[in-house]
Design a protein around this motif. Structure first.
Motif, PDB file in Angstrom:
ATOM      1  N   ALA A  68       0.824  -1.209   0.000  1.00 27.90           N
ATOM      2  CA  ALA A  68       0.000   0.000   0.000  1.00 27.90           C
ATOM      3  C   ALA A  68       0.861   1.264   0.000  1.00 27.90           C
ATOM      4  O   ALA A  68       1.729   1.428   0.853  1.00 27.90           O
ATOM      5  CB  ALA A  68      -0.915  -0.005   1.220  1.00 27.90           C
ATOM      6  N   HIS A  77      -3.053   4.826  -0.399  1.00 24.92           N
ATOM      7  CA  HIS A  77      -3.819   3.614  -0.053  1.00 24.92           C
ATOM      8  C   HIS A  77      -3.940   3.474   1.454  1.00 24.92           C
ATOM      9  O   HIS A  77      -4.984   3.102   1.977  1.00 24.92           O
ATOM     10  CB  HIS A  77      -3.128   2.362  -0.602  1.00 24.92           C
ATOM     11  CG  HIS A  77      -3.125   2.291  -2.090  1.00 24.92           C
ATOM     12  ND1 HIS A  77      -1.980   2.042  -2.803  1.00 24.92           N
ATOM     13  CD2 HIS A  77      -4.094   2.452  -2.992  1.00 24.92           C
ATOM     14  CE1 HIS A  77      -2.257   2.043  -4.093  1.00 24.92           C
ATOM     15  NE2 HIS A  77      -3.536   2.296  -4.241  1.00 24.92           N
ATOM     16  N   GLN A  78      -2.831   3.764   2.150  1.00 22.31           N
ATOM     17  CA  GLN A  78      -2.847   3.628   3.610  1.00 22.31           C
ATOM     18  C   GLN A  78      -3.862   4.595   4.219  1.00 22.31           C
ATOM     19  O   GLN A  78      -4.585   4.248   5.136  1.00 22.31           O
ATOM     20  CB  GLN A  78      -1.454   3.893   4.184  1.00 22.31           C
ATOM     21  CG  GLN A  78      -0.452   2.833   3.774  1.00 22.31           C
ATOM     22  CD  GLN A  78       0.948   3.127   4.273  1.00 22.31           C
ATOM     23  OE1 GLN A  78       1.147   3.874   5.216  1.00 22.31           O
ATOM     24  NE2 GLN A  78       1.935   2.549   3.629  1.00 22.31           N
ATOM     25  N   ARG A 110       1.183   5.502   0.253  1.00 24.62           N
ATOM     26  CA  ARG A 110       0.665   6.405   1.299  1.00 24.62           C
ATOM     27  C   ARG A 110      -0.818   6.686   1.123  1.00 24.62           C
ATOM     28  O   ARG A 110      -1.590   6.694   2.080  1.00 24.62           O
ATOM     29  CB  ARG A 110       1.441   7.720   1.265  1.00 24.62           C
ATOM     30  CG  ARG A 110       2.774   7.636   1.964  1.00 24.62           C
ATOM     31  CD  ARG A 110       3.403   9.002   2.004  1.00 24.62           C
ATOM     32  NE  ARG A 110       2.835   9.803   3.086  1.00 24.62           N
ATOM     33  CZ  ARG A 110       3.397   9.914   4.280  1.00 24.62           C
ATOM     34  NH1 ARG A 110       4.499   9.270   4.540  1.00 24.62           N
ATOM     35  NH2 ARG A 110       2.855  10.650   5.216  1.00 24.62           N
ATOM     36  N   TYR A 120      -7.439   3.191   3.078  1.00 24.68           N
ATOM     37  CA  TYR A 120      -7.895   1.887   3.568  1.00 24.68           C
ATOM     38  C   TYR A 120      -7.603   1.638   5.049  1.00 24.68           C
ATOM     39  O   TYR A 120      -8.126   0.712   5.634  1.00 24.68           O
ATOM     40  CB  TYR A 120      -7.287   0.757   2.727  1.00 24.68           C
ATOM     41  CG  TYR A 120      -7.760   0.782   1.292  1.00 24.68           C
ATOM     42  CD1 TYR A 120      -9.088   0.474   0.981  1.00 24.68           C
ATOM     43  CD2 TYR A 120      -6.911   1.137   0.259  1.00 24.68           C
ATOM     44  CE1 TYR A 120      -9.540   0.510  -0.325  1.00 24.68           C
ATOM     45  CE2 TYR A 120      -7.354   1.175  -1.061  1.00 24.68           C
ATOM     46  CZ  TYR A 120      -8.667   0.868  -1.342  1.00 24.68           C
ATOM     47  OH  TYR A 120      -9.122   0.909  -2.630  1.00 24.68           O
ATOM     48  N   ILE A 121      -6.711   2.432   5.641  1.00 19.55           N
ATOM     49  CA  ILE A 121      -6.436   2.244   7.070  1.00 19.55           C
ATOM     50  C   ILE A 121      -6.933   3.462   7.864  1.00 19.55           C
ATOM     51  O   ILE A 121      -7.800   3.337   8.728  1.00 19.55           O
ATOM     52  CB  ILE A 121      -4.922   2.063   7.342  1.00 19.55           C
ATOM     53  CG1 ILE A 121      -4.330   0.964   6.474  1.00 19.55           C
ATOM     54  CG2 ILE A 121      -4.681   1.789   8.818  1.00 19.55           C
ATOM     55  CD1 ILE A 121      -4.788  -0.419   6.779  1.00 19.55           C
TER      56      ILE A 121
END
Lengths: 312, 365
Positions: free
Chosen positions: A215, A219-220, A217, A223-224
């Motif tokens: 992932a 994506h993080q 940055r 998704y997080i």
């Protein structure tokens, strides 16, 4: 007495007995919350009921005579164009203001969480706008946006973006934006601090696991961070919506609701109608509508976001 | 699948704390290597450097042919299992396992097939639609393994993956991880502080202490021929018994003297100060011609064996012996312990192993 009736009655009896037993068991707890409950009823419950009652009367502020008019005020409100214009202006004020505060707050929080130099200084510095009385911030922004002496015009002129000073707060088309900017500046620190606290509770190893999963940055974040921050964002935006909806001092100090009422929100109008014009009954009716709108919003908002059975 | 090579790797924090110092290690393709050592020995730091989660401050790390010092974790094609499992709490098991594949742009069908295959392998097929919080610790552990497996990585990295499980589950998962690793043949670096895990799972054990490499060898060799006093004390449970001794030539052999005992053995070493080590399981009670007189302090039956905690009759050193379960002395009994010369370990004043060669005594002592 039929058998069914008898059964119902004993059922009710035992339920009653159970509640009584419950109260008895927890008597101390009830006693302890009693003062707070009485206080709340006095300062919140009573005014709400009184506002409802008042909205059914014609009640000039300088008179002791109240005339019962039933739902006449509500009929008048729903038949007036002013109401719908106020709704639009209030909605615009809240939507842009809350969105701005949320996005900026998130941006600041994400960067304050990172390992930057002087992090502690920035954390404190970013709280300052929130600690300044709103009216003073509003006065400062009125100066910044002043057509002749304001920094904003001076900077824009220097950069060649505009050819002559513009009076933002005097222009009916953009005055509301001039006020929203001030409101965003004031309200962002609160959001940033709440989001920062939320971010710090997300375990670091989730990001590490995601990085190893490939992932980037973005994506993080997507998704997080966002899913993990959902309940915090939900509560913060709900609070911010309520505060922005009822905010009075910034608008009143900067524009007084003008020009030609384009920056007036429901709350400004309630003040003007009820307290300035002395029409308490009509002002009360507007207040009741505002109260119900906020209540409806809060219920729908929480319903939609907690649909998955999640608890906040 | 790939070889992992660390050349003179160091990790320094804040310019003065040296977590790992000049580490040289090559993990062969498909090998299962367990890095073990006490807390703070640098084992997790080493693993995190291989993962790319920590920067390397000295030396070089290569995966396959490529030096990866400056390669981000995203681009290393590795998979890691964390001690905390680090499952994404808001995603179902299926989403957790497919996250990496989706980011890599795999198609829906491919993702589904690989996730379901891995789930079947780990016997978690029926949990695919559950959230992590609905699972037990053992199940979460399986999901974390599954998430690593589906990615088909070059290297598996495991950071104390079993330490949050209860003893029984830990034993079970130990075998399971070994089975999976054997089936897949993926190069694996496994970090633990538990020497039983290291002994039972590893092809080779890497023992670290204070950021320095102590020994890299197959488990039996680490046990039988520890490189130094640290390894000797760390591997094996209960720990090896150590005695400070002075060795002098005597009757063609060597006389060992300590406050607790003196005896002569038919060995050939230079005179000097040594640390003599004997494993508890190599001590035999009441052996004819035994060397160390002791008094029983505590008897600890563990079923298959008894652990005896003893005091030497002289010098009051503590000694631990592991004896057959039938042999159960009472507290206060006097026991003379003996051992085979083969089972004796000697370490020099620098802690390094001193090879012992046997000789014939000219006069039995």
């Amino acid at each position: 007495m039929s058998l069914a009736e008898e059964r119902t009655q004993t059922g009710d009896d035992s339920r009653l007995a159970q509640s009584a037993a419950h109260v008895k068991r927890n008597r101390r707890a009830y006693l302890l919350i009693a003062p707070a409950a009485v206080f709340l009823v006095a300062v919140v419950g009573y005014p709400i009921l009184e506002t409802f009652r008042l909205s059914l009367y014609r009640s000039p502020a300088d008179s002791t005579i109240e005339t019962f008019v039933g739902l006449q005020h509500y009929v008048d409100i729903f038949n007036s164009d002013i109401f719908y214009r106020l709704l639009w202006q209030t909605g615009r004020w809240v939507a842009v203001g809350v969105a701005g505060k949320t996005l900026l707050g998130l941006l600041i929080a994400v960067h304050l969480k990172g390992d930057i130099r002087g992090r502690k200084f920035f954390r404190t510095a970013f709280l300052i706008p929130w600690g300044i009385p709103y009216a003073i911030s509003a006065v400062v922004f009125r100066w910044i946006e002043h057509p002749q002496f304001g920094y904003l015009n001076a900077i824009l002129l220097k950069l060649g973006v505009i050819e002559q000073g513009i009076g933002i707060l005097g222009n009916p088309d953009i005055a509301w934006l001039g006020v929203v900017v001030a409101d965003i500046w004031i309200g962002t620190p609160f959001m940033a601090i709440i989001f920062l606290a939320g971010l710090q509770s997300i375990p670091q190893d989730l990001y590490e696991a995601a990085a190893i999963d490939g992932a980037e940055r973005w994506h993080q974040f997507r998704y997080i961070t966002l899913p993990q921050l959902k309940s915090v964002i939900l509560m913060a935006t709900l609070l911010s919506t309520i505060w922005t909806f009822v905010s009075f001092d910034v608008i009143w100090t900067m524009t007084g609701g003008g020009p030609i009422s384009t920056t007036a929100t429901l709350v400004i109008h309630i003040y003007q109608v009820g307290l300035q014009n002395g029409n308490l009954g009509l002002g009360a009716a507007y207040s009741v509508i505002g109260f119900l709108l906020l209540l409806l919003f809060a219920v729908v908002y929480l319903r939609v976001y907690t649909r998955g059975g999640e608890e906040l | 699948m790939s070889q992992v090579r660390l050349s003179n790797v160091s990790k320094e924090y804040d310019g003065d704390i040296l977590a790992v110092e000049g580490l040289d290690l090559t993990v062969d393709d498909g090998e299962f290597v367990v890095v073990v050592g006490p807390s703070g020995c640098g084992k997790s730091t080493t693993l995190r450097m291989v993962a790319g989660l920590e920067t390397v401050t000295g030396g070089e790390i290569a995966i396959g042919e490529n030096v990866v010092n400056d390669v981000r974790p995203q681009d290393r094609n590795i998979a890691m299992v964390f001690q905390s499992y680090a499952l994404y709490p808001h995603m179902t098991v299926r989403e957790n396992m497919s996250f990496g594949l989706r980011l890599a742009g795999e198609g829906d069908g491919e993702v589904r097939d690989r996730v379901e295959d891995a789930a079947e392998m780990l016997e978690i097929s029926e949990l695919l639609d559950d959230l992590p919080k609905q699972l037990s610790g053992g199940q979460q552990q399986r999901v974390a393994l599954g998430r690593a497996i589906v990615r088909d990585p070059d290297v598996f990295l495991m950071d104390e993956p079993l330490s949050n499980l209860d003893a029984k589950l830990r034993t079970q998962m130990r075998t399971e991880i070994q089975r999976i690793q054997e089936d897949l043949g993926v190069t694996t670096v496994y970090v633990t502080h538990d020497q039983t895990e290291a002994m039972t799972m590893a092809d080779r054990i890497v023992i670290l202490n204070d950021g320095k490499l102590q020994q890299v060898d197959p488990p039996e060799r680490c046990y039988d021929e520890p490189n130094n006093e640290f390894v000797a004390g760390f591997i094996g449970s209960p720990s090896m018994n150590f005695f400070e001794v002075t060795a002098t030539d005597h009757d063609g052999g060597v006389r060992f003297e300590s406050p607790s005992f003196e005896f002569t053995l038919g060995v050939d070493i230079p005179s000097g100060e040594y640390t003599l080590g004997v494993r508890p399981e190599d001590l035999t009670p009441n052996r004819e011609g035994g060397y160390v007189e002791t008094v029983v302090d505590v008897v600890e039956p563990v079923g298959s064996d008894n652990f005896l905690y003893l005091q030497t009759a002289r010098g009051s050193s503590e000694v631990v012996a592991r004896v057959e379960s039938e042999f159960r002395p009472t507290v206060g009994d006097e026991i003379t312990l003996g051992f085979d010369v083969d089972d004796m370990h000697l370490f020099g004043s620098d802690g390094a192993r001193v090879p012992v060669s046997q000789t014939q005594l000219t006069d039995s002592a």
